[in-house]
Write a protein that holds these residues in place. Structure first.
Motif, PDB file in Angstrom:
ATOM      1  N   ALA A 155     -21.096 131.565 103.254  1.00 10.73           N
ATOM      2  CA  ALA A 155     -22.640 131.901 103.270  1.00 10.73           C
ATOM      3  C   ALA A 155     -22.995 132.271 104.637  1.00 10.73           C
ATOM      4  O   ALA A 155     -23.856 133.385 105.028  1.00 10.73           O
ATOM      5  CB  ALA A 155     -23.379 130.524 103.223  1.00 10.73           C
ATOM      6  N   ALA A 156     -22.288 131.880 105.623  1.00 17.31           N
ATOM      7  CA  ALA A 156     -22.416 132.275 107.180  1.00 17.31           C
ATOM      8  C   ALA A 156     -22.124 133.812 107.274  1.00 17.31           C
ATOM      9  O   ALA A 156     -22.851 134.776 107.896  1.00 17.31           O
ATOM     10  CB  ALA A 156     -21.907 131.525 108.235  1.00 17.31           C
ATOM     11  N   ARG A 157     -20.885 134.187 106.682  1.00 18.29           N
ATOM     12  CA  ARG A 157     -20.492 135.573 106.845  1.00 18.29           C
ATOM     13  C   ARG A 157     -21.172 136.495 105.915  1.00 18.29           C
ATOM     14  O   ARG A 157     -21.609 137.485 106.461  1.00 18.29           O
ATOM     15  CB  ARG A 157     -18.841 135.423 106.285  1.00 18.29           C
ATOM     16  N   ALA A 158     -21.826 136.037 104.735  1.00 17.70           N
ATOM     17  CA  ALA A 158     -22.668 136.816 103.933  1.00 17.70           C
ATOM     18  C   ALA A 158     -24.042 137.063 104.838  1.00 17.70           C
ATOM     19  O   ALA A 158     -24.525 138.322 104.510  1.00 17.70           O
ATOM     20  CB  ALA A 158     -23.061 136.317 102.947  1.00 17.70           C
ATOM     21  N   ALA A 159     -24.623 136.110 105.352  1.00 22.62           N
ATOM     22  CA  ALA A 159     -25.861 136.304 106.197  1.00 22.62           C
ATOM     23  C   ALA A 159     -25.730 137.335 107.114  1.00 22.62           C
ATOM     24  O   ALA A 159     -26.479 138.132 107.334  1.00 22.62           O
ATOM     25  CB  ALA A 159     -26.278 134.721 106.616  1.00 22.62           C
ATOM     26  N   ALA A 160     -24.702 137.134 107.875  1.00 21.79           N
ATOM     27  CA  ALA A 160     -24.349 137.860 109.021  1.00 21.79           C
ATOM     28  C   ALA A 160     -24.065 139.317 108.478  1.00 21.79           C
ATOM     29  O   ALA A 160     -24.652 140.409 109.006  1.00 21.79           O
ATOM     30  CB  ALA A 160     -23.109 137.628 109.699  1.00 21.79           C
ATOM     31  N   ARG A 161     -23.672 139.571 107.357  1.00 17.37           N
ATOM     32  CA  ARG A 161     -23.227 141.108 106.938  1.00 17.37           C
ATOM     33  C   ARG A 161     -24.601 141.658 106.179  1.00 17.37           C
ATOM     34  O   ARG A 161     -24.762 142.835 106.216  1.00 17.37           O
ATOM     35  CB  ARG A 161     -22.461 141.036 105.552  1.00 17.37           C
ATOM     36  N   TYR A 162     -25.446 140.589 105.514  1.00 17.02           N
ATOM     37  CA  TYR A 162     -26.165 141.291 104.747  1.00 17.02           C
ATOM     38  C   TYR A 162     -27.865 141.057 105.305  1.00 17.02           C
ATOM     39  O   TYR A 162     -28.766 141.372 104.831  1.00 17.02           O
ATOM     40  CB  TYR A 162     -26.470 140.603 103.181  1.00 17.02           C
ATOM     41  N   GLY A 163     -27.699 140.283 106.504  1.00 19.75           N
ATOM     42  CA  GLY A 163     -29.157 140.162 107.170  1.00 19.75           C
ATOM     43  C   GLY A 163     -30.096 139.330 106.574  1.00 19.75           C
ATOM     44  O   GLY A 163     -31.251 139.369 106.914  1.00 19.75           O
ATOM     45  N   ARG A 164     -29.810 138.353 105.621  1.00 13.75           N
ATOM     46  CA  ARG A 164     -30.350 137.384 105.278  1.00 13.75           C
ATOM     47  C   ARG A 164     -29.728 135.960 104.575  1.00 13.75           C
ATOM     48  O   ARG A 164     -28.398 136.110 104.510  1.00 13.75           O
ATOM     49  CB  ARG A 164     -31.344 137.660 104.000  1.00 13.75           C
ATOM     50  N   PRO A 165     -30.069 134.771 104.828  1.00 14.73           N
ATOM     51  CA  PRO A 165     -29.572 133.758 104.541  1.00 14.73           C
ATOM     52  C   PRO A 165     -29.365 133.533 102.865  1.00 14.73           C
ATOM     53  O   PRO A 165     -30.338 134.118 102.274  1.00 14.73           O
ATOM     54  CB  PRO A 165     -30.338 132.429 105.062  1.00 14.73           C
ATOM     55  N   PHE A 166     -28.383 132.807 102.491  1.00 12.53           N
ATOM     56  CA  PHE A 166     -28.228 132.367 101.027  1.00 12.53           C
ATOM     57  C   PHE A 166     -28.040 130.719 101.234  1.00 12.53           C
ATOM     58  O   PHE A 166     -27.226 130.472 101.935  1.00 12.53           O
ATOM     59  CB  PHE A 166     -26.888 133.003 100.469  1.00 12.53           C
ATOM     60  N   ALA A 167     -28.744 130.149 100.390  1.00 11.66           N
ATOM     61  CA  ALA A 167     -28.535 128.522 100.099  1.00 11.66           C
ATOM     62  C   ALA A 167     -28.933 128.284  98.936  1.00 11.66           C
ATOM     63  O   ALA A 167     -29.567 128.908  98.069  1.00 11.66           O
ATOM     64  CB  ALA A 167     -29.416 127.908 101.233  1.00 11.66           C
ATOM     65  N   GLY A 168     -28.561 127.037  98.478  1.00  8.90           N
ATOM     66  CA  GLY A 168     -28.985 126.275  97.239  1.00  8.90           C
ATOM     67  C   GLY A 168     -28.278 127.136  96.095  1.00  8.90           C
ATOM     68  O   GLY A 168     -27.322 127.665  96.217  1.00  8.90           O
ATOM     69  N   HIS A 169     -29.391 127.493  95.120  1.00 11.82           N
ATOM     70  CA  HIS A 169     -28.802 128.028  93.858  1.00 11.82           C
ATOM     71  C   HIS A 169     -28.997 129.522  94.193  1.00 11.82           C
ATOM     72  O   HIS A 169     -28.484 130.301  93.166  1.00 11.82           O
ATOM     73  CB  HIS A 169     -30.021 127.492  92.814  1.00 11.82           C
ATOM     74  N   GLU A 170     -29.192 130.187  95.460  1.00 10.34           N
ATOM     75  CA  GLU A 170     -28.872 131.557  95.684  1.00 10.34           C
ATOM     76  C   GLU A 170     -27.316 131.750  95.692  1.00 10.34           C
ATOM     77  O   GLU A 170     -27.082 132.805  95.478  1.00 10.34           O
ATOM     78  CB  GLU A 170     -29.467 131.955  96.854  1.00 10.34           C
ATOM     79  N   ILE A 171     -26.709 130.808  95.731  1.00 12.12           N
ATOM     80  CA  ILE A 171     -25.128 130.903  95.903  1.00 12.12           C
ATOM     81  C   ILE A 171     -24.767 130.212  94.579  1.00 12.12           C
ATOM     82  O   ILE A 171     -25.103 129.168  93.762  1.00 12.12           O
ATOM     83  CB  ILE A 171     -24.677 129.983  97.022  1.00 12.12           C
ATOM     84  N   VAL A 172     -23.914 130.873  93.871  1.00 15.54           N
ATOM     85  CA  VAL A 172     -23.135 130.931  92.503  1.00 15.54           C
ATOM     86  C   VAL A 172     -21.823 130.559  92.960  1.00 15.54           C
ATOM     87  O   VAL A 172     -21.019 131.615  93.127  1.00 15.54           O
ATOM     88  CB  VAL A 172     -23.698 131.613  91.512  1.00 15.54           C
ATOM     89  N   ILE A 173     -21.159 129.440  92.452  1.00 16.22           N
ATOM     90  CA  ILE A 173     -19.642 129.318  92.528  1.00 16.22           C
ATOM     91  C   ILE A 173     -19.048 129.616  91.060  1.00 16.22           C
ATOM     92  O   ILE A 173     -19.649 128.665  90.318  1.00 16.22           O
ATOM     93  CB  ILE A 173     -19.450 127.751  93.136  1.00 16.22           C
ATOM     94  N   VAL A 174     -18.051 130.273  91.194  1.00 18.66           N
ATOM     95  CA  VAL A 174     -17.454 130.395  89.659  1.00 18.66           C
ATOM     96  C   VAL A 174     -16.160 130.382  89.688  1.00 18.66           C
ATOM     97  O   VAL A 174     -15.272 130.858  90.653  1.00 18.66           O
ATOM     98  CB  VAL A 174     -17.751 132.204  89.220  1.00 18.66           C
ATOM     99  N   GLY A 175     -15.552 129.274  89.170  1.00 17.66           N
ATOM    100  CA  GLY A 175     -14.236 129.031  89.095  1.00 17.66           C
ATOM    101  C   GLY A 175     -13.784 128.236  87.892  1.00 17.66           C
ATOM    102  O   GLY A 175     -14.347 127.685  86.972  1.00 17.66           O
ATOM    103  N   ASP A 176     -12.385 128.089  87.698  1.00 20.19           N
ATOM    104  CA  ASP A 176     -11.833 127.482  86.483  1.00 20.19           C
ATOM    105  C   ASP A 176     -11.219 125.886  86.689  1.00 20.19           C
ATOM    106  O   ASP A 176     -10.638 125.412  85.766  1.00 20.19           O
ATOM    107  CB  ASP A 176     -10.465 128.246  86.208  1.00 20.19           C
TER     108      ASP A 176
END
Length: 228
Positions: A155-176
């Motif tokens: 989330a911190a890396r994405a915020a630094a790259r895209y200029g906005r924070p991501f938190a809660g359900h703005e983040i989606v984890i996809v896994g098996d």
């Protein structure tokens, strides 16, 4: 672009037909040495760092951490030397490419995987997925041994790259695996289980993710799973 979708790699996007696990075991023995007892442990859903710790239970975590750089270099070198064989044996799961392409331009997409970063890149390159994911916004098994700790790193890396924070359900984890689901739940994210790995559909359902998919073949179902 108000979603950050973090994809697990092995068992969710692709399979290396056991080649990477073989290379990992050989690397662990090479780096740790021939005398330390080596235990068999399940790899699915765990970080590489955690797997090393569980494989050598008689070694102190500090001793293993001190060898992590050597392991990373050797493991990546070993897989790189087998790049042609890896490309031949690796399989992209059905629907993966269509799902990634359908989400492109609508969400940010990056890996969240137990693989060390260099190995994740090699595996994704073997099946032609590097261009579909922002590897610099992801988090990896050499960032932390405990998988839930990878979410705030990504989330911190994405915020630094895209200029906005991501938190809660703005983040989606996809896994098996249950580990992927638990990792998302520990961080308050949206969670999507995909039953393409070693855990059956019903077992993933019992982990109470937001959605469980049999696989990624139904692109519209994947989109609905991401956006809720």
């Amino acid at each position: 672009m108000d979603r950050l979708v973090l994809w697990d790699v092995d068992g969710t996007l692709l399979s290396t037909d056991g080649l990477a696990a073989e290379a990992m075991r050989a690397t662990m023995r090479e780096v740790v040495g021939p005398t330390a007892p080596m235990a068999r442990t399940a790899y699915a859903g765990k970080t590489d760092w955690q797997i090393i710790r569980e494989s050598f239970p008689t070694l102190a975590p500090e001793a293993i951490a001190a060898q992590l750089h050597a392991f990373t270099v050797s493991y990546a070198r070993r897989l790189e030397a087998q790049r042609d064989e890896l490309a031949r044996r690796s399989q992209l799961f059905p629907g993966v490419q269509a799902a990634l392409e359908a989400l492109a331009g609508r969400v940010r997409q990056a890996p969240l995987t137990g693989n060390i970063a260099a190995v994740a890149r090699i595996k994704l390159a073997a099946v032609g997925l590097v261009a579909h994911l922002d590897l610099a916004a992801g988090a990896y098994g050499d960032d932390h041994h405990h998988r839930p700790e990878l979410v705030p790193i990504a989330a911190a890396r994405a915020a630094a790259r895209y200029g906005r924070p991501f938190a809660g359900h703005e983040i989606v984890i996809v896994g098996d695996t249950p580990h992927d689901i638990a990792c998302g739940k520990a961080n308050g994210t949206r969670t999507v289980g995909v039953a393409t790995g070693p855990y059956p559909f019903d077992e993933l359902v019992r982990c109470n993710p937001d959605v469980v998919l049999t696989d990624l073949r139904d692109t519209e179902a994947v989109i609905r799973a991401v956006f809720g």
